[in-house]
Write an enzyme that holds these catalytic residues in place. Structure first.
Site, mmCIF file in Angstrom:
data_model
loop_
_atom_site.group_PDB
_atom_site.id
_atom_site.type_symbol
_atom_site.label_atom_id
_atom_site.label_comp_id
_atom_site.label_asym_id
_atom_site.label_seq_id
_atom_site.Cartn_x
_atom_site.Cartn_y
_atom_site.Cartn_z
ATOM 1 N N ASN A 217 48.718 31.211 72.959
ATOM 2 C CA ASN A 217 47.275 31.457 72.809
ATOM 3 C C ASN A 217 46.506 30.209 73.232
ATOM 4 O O ASN A 217 46.997 29.085 73.117
ATOM 5 C CB ASN A 217 46.916 31.897 71.383
ATOM 6 C CG ASN A 217 47.361 30.923 70.314
ATOM 7 O OD1 ASN A 217 48.358 30.227 70.451
ATOM 8 N ND2 ASN A 217 46.615 30.850 69.232
ATOM 9 N N GLU B 240 42.635 28.623 72.776
ATOM 10 C CA GLU B 240 41.338 28.777 72.097
ATOM 11 C C GLU B 240 40.248 27.971 72.786
ATOM 12 O O GLU B 240 40.504 27.173 73.696
ATOM 13 C CB GLU B 240 41.491 28.354 70.629
ATOM 14 C CG GLU B 240 42.505 29.241 69.920
ATOM 15 C CD GLU B 240 42.603 29.003 68.426
ATOM 16 O OE1 GLU B 240 42.124 27.962 67.932
ATOM 17 O OE2 GLU B 240 43.171 29.886 67.753
ATOM 18 N N CYS C 128 44.544 35.595 73.274
ATOM 19 C CA CYS C 128 45.855 35.740 72.631
ATOM 20 C C CYS C 128 46.994 35.466 73.611
ATOM 21 O O CYS C 128 46.877 35.729 74.825
ATOM 22 C CB CYS C 128 46.048 37.161 72.119
ATOM 23 S SG CYS C 128 44.943 37.627 70.796
ATOM 24 N N GLU D 121 49.801 37.166 73.927
ATOM 25 C CA GLU D 121 50.324 38.397 74.555
ATOM 26 C C GLU D 121 49.538 38.754 75.807
ATOM 27 O O GLU D 121 50.100 39.115 76.847
ATOM 28 C CB GLU D 121 50.209 39.592 73.607
ATOM 29 C CG GLU D 121 50.933 39.458 72.309
ATOM 30 C CD GLU D 121 50.042 38.895 71.213
ATOM 31 O OE1 GLU D 121 49.458 37.806 71.413
ATOM 32 O OE2 GLU D 121 49.950 39.527 70.150
ATOM 33 N N CYS E 41 45.379 43.416 72.204
ATOM 34 C CA CYS E 41 46.658 43.223 72.906
ATOM 35 C C CYS E 41 47.461 44.511 72.946
ATOM 36 O O CYS E 41 48.126 44.815 73.943
ATOM 37 C CB CYS E 41 47.463 42.103 72.236
ATOM 38 S SG CYS E 41 46.714 40.482 72.505
#
Ligand code: THU
Length: 124
Positions: free
Chosen positions: A41, A43, A52, A54, A88
């Site tokens: 991930n 940010e 995210c 995924e 996701c």
């Protein structure tokens, strides 16, 4: 294969950029032809721009020409046990509604699929 890609997801979580949530998430996505794409991930101080692990893994693979996926492992060594977020799940459904999904941490791994995580999914 579950153990191997879970290990790769754990490895990827080390690259997590998560100074705000402190959730270090890693993902490892295996294509039908055997390639493995990993991601963490990432940010941002403008929180809504965070992404995210995924989805980054899926976008990496798709942007390199891979669209069919067999399995994804998601690892997060947090005290709060989490499962993949709704966004996701929908992105995975776009490409591989029958993908196997493993998520967990060092002490527990759940094996599941989108029939369980995203019942009655929207798919054109
Ligand atoms: N996160 C993921 O990477 N995957 C998920 O399925 C759930 C949440 C990340 C996003 C954010 O950086 C942090 O975990 C806390 O929500």
């Amino acid at each position: 294969m579950k153990k191997i890609i879970m290990e790769k997801a754990k490895e990827a979580s080390k690259n997590s950029y998560s100074p705000y949530s402190k959730f270090k998430v890693g993902a490892a996505l295996k294509t039908k032809s055997g390639e493995i794409f990993t991601a963490s991930n990432v940010e941002n101080s403008s929180y809504g721009l965070s992404m995210c692990a995924e989805r980054i893994a899926v976008f990496k693979a798709v942007s390199e020409g891979f669209r069919e996926f067999e399995e994804i492992a998601i690892y997060c060594d947090s005290e709060i046990f989490f499962s993949p977020c709704g966004a996701c799940r929908q992105v995975l459904a776009e490409f591989s509604p029958h993908i196997k999904i493993y998520y967990g941490n060092d002490s527990k791994t759940i094996e599941t699929n989108l029939d369980e995580l995203l019942p009655q999914m929207f798919n054109l």
